[in-house]
Enzyme design. Structure first.
Site, PDB file in Angstrom:
ATOM      1  N   ASP A   3      42.609  43.515  34.269  1.00  0.00           N
ATOM      2  CA  ASP A   3      43.264  42.254  34.609  1.00  0.00           C
ATOM      3  C   ASP A   3      44.759  42.521  34.709  1.00  0.00           C
ATOM      4  O   ASP A   3      45.500  42.406  33.734  1.00  0.00           O
ATOM      5  CB  ASP A   3      42.958  41.200  33.551  1.00  0.00           C
ATOM      6  CG  ASP A   3      43.373  39.806  33.992  1.00  0.00           C
ATOM      7  OD1 ASP A   3      43.916  39.673  35.100  1.00  0.00           O
ATOM      8  OD2 ASP A   3      43.162  38.850  33.222  1.00  0.00           O
ATOM      9  N   VAL A   4      45.185  42.900  35.912  1.00  0.00           N
ATOM     10  CA  VAL A   4      46.563  43.341  36.127  1.00  0.00           C
ATOM     11  C   VAL A   4      47.320  42.457  37.124  1.00  0.00           C
ATOM     12  O   VAL A   4      48.539  42.537  37.219  1.00  0.00           O
ATOM     13  CB  VAL A   4      46.595  44.813  36.597  1.00  0.00           C
ATOM     14  CG1 VAL A   4      46.155  45.740  35.472  1.00  0.00           C
ATOM     15  CG2 VAL A   4      45.705  45.027  37.825  1.00  0.00           C
ATOM     16  N   LYS A   5      46.584  41.669  37.905  1.00  0.00           N
ATOM     17  CA  LYS A   5      47.162  40.692  38.844  1.00  0.00           C
ATOM     18  C   LYS A   5      48.273  41.315  39.702  1.00  0.00           C
ATOM     19  O   LYS A   5      49.360  40.756  39.843  1.00  0.00           O
ATOM     20  CB  LYS A   5      47.668  39.466  38.091  1.00  0.00           C
ATOM     21  CG  LYS A   5      46.567  38.718  37.336  1.00  0.00           C
ATOM     22  CD  LYS A   5      47.105  37.485  36.639  1.00  0.00           C
ATOM     23  CE  LYS A   5      46.000  36.704  35.935  1.00  0.00           C
ATOM     24  NZ  LYS A   5      45.445  37.410  34.778  1.00  0.00           N
ATOM     25  N   ARG A   6      48.002  42.449  40.297  1.00  0.00           N
ATOM     26  CA  ARG A   6      49.003  43.173  41.058  1.00  0.00           C
ATOM     27  C   ARG A   6      49.248  42.542  42.426  1.00  0.00           C
ATOM     28  O   ARG A   6      48.356  41.966  43.043  1.00  0.00           O
ATOM     29  CB  ARG A   6      48.588  44.636  41.242  1.00  0.00           C
ATOM     30  CG  ARG A   6      48.425  45.427  39.970  1.00  0.00           C
ATOM     31  CD  ARG A   6      49.676  45.404  39.121  1.00  0.00           C
ATOM     32  NE  ARG A   6      49.599  46.355  38.017  1.00  0.00           N
ATOM     33  CZ  ARG A   6      50.411  46.360  36.977  1.00  0.00           C
ATOM     34  NH1 ARG A   6      51.362  45.455  36.887  1.00  0.00           N
ATOM     35  NH2 ARG A   6      50.281  47.258  36.013  1.00  0.00           N
TER      36      ARG A   6
END
Length: 285
Positions: free
Chosen positions: A96-99
């Site tokens: 879960d890094v939402k890049r």
């Protein structure tokens, strides 16, 4: 099989529960805090214990990278070890890094999260800089990786931008249509695309509209427990079968804290996961 195909299979076999390993040092039981091991080993041991206690219930595990980054190098070592452990057991793991960034930087983000020390099966992406920030992940989708793109999030101020009217529709619907288009070339054996969508279960009205716009999307659905999502919406959402996983982080991994349990904390965590599974079952069967 794509990562989404494997995730769908486990969701059908076990349950649609996604356990969020958003691990803070403060969540560790006292006996583990007092252990002589270094921070990375303590955090990893906590995560491993959670995984071992719930792997027959959960479809997957989601690691919010910020929790590990905040602990510095030792935290990132624990993050890497946890992802490696999950992959060694062939359990789908979500970074879960939402890049989101320009294409050259997005290429590096794709490499960072789909290769090497921080390799995961699935990564979360933010679409708001446009399609060229998503496209660098496509070569990895062709190799079996998958992504979840933010469409309708759970935070209170999501409406500041996501609900803005644009050409007669809220912005999130334009994002949903783009996700549908991006995913058309990556439909897997399950019938779901490797380009999935993040939609909070605390947004039931919006979720219904999004699902209609995304017939081939598999969903990551945060909001259960601490974020007070509405599980009742799953009755309709899953009416034609399982099409997503529902995440709970603190509601599961902090269950022992609410009960004041130290040693043997894994039983509290397992019980919380079982309760969540039963809650979902009531709405979907």
């Amino acid at each position: 099989m794509s990562a989404i195909d494997r995730l769908y299979s486990r969701a059908c076999e076990n349950s649609p529960v996604c356990v969020g390993l958003d691990t803070s040092y403060s969540y560790l039981p006292n006996y583990l805090k007092e252990d002589n091991r270094d921070l990375s080993e303590k955090i990893f041991l906590f995560n491993k214990t959670v995984i071992d206690a719930t792997s027959d219930i959960a479809a997957c595990y989601k690691l919010q990278s910020a929790y590990y980054e905040a602990m510095g190098i030792k935290g990132l070592m624990a993050y890497s070890k946890t992802l490696s452990y999950l992959r060694s057991r062939e359990i789908p793991c979500i970074a879960d890094v939402k890049r989101s960034d320009i294409s050259a930087t997005a290429e590096m983000y794709a490499k960072a999260h789909f290769e090497g020390d921080f390799e995961a099966d699935i990564a979360t992406l933010s679409p708001y800089m446009g399609s060229d920030t998503i496209a660098p992940f496509y070569p990895y989708l062709e190799q079996g990786k998958s992504v979840f793109v933010l469409v309708k999030t759970t935070n209170p101020s999501a409406s500041d931008f996501e609900d803005l009217e644009c050409e007669g529709e809220p912005l999130y619907m334009h994002v949903a249509k783009a996700v549908c288009q991006w995913g058309e070339g990556f439909i897997g054996e399950s019938g779901f695309s490797s380009v999935g969508a993040v939609v909070g279960i605390n947004r039931p009205q919006e979720a219904r509209s999004i699902k209609k716009a995304l017939p081939s999307a598999f969903f990551l659905m945060p909001g259960y427990g601490a974020q007070q999502g509405e599980l009742d919406m799953l009755t309709e959402f899953f009416s034609e079968g399982i099409c997503g996983v529902i995440n709970s982080s603190r509601g599961i991994i902090c269950a022992h804290m609410a009960e004041g349990i130290d040693k043997g904390f894994e039983q509290s965590i397992r019980n919380a996961a079982i309760t969540m599974k039963r809650d979902i079952d009531k709405c979907t069967r």
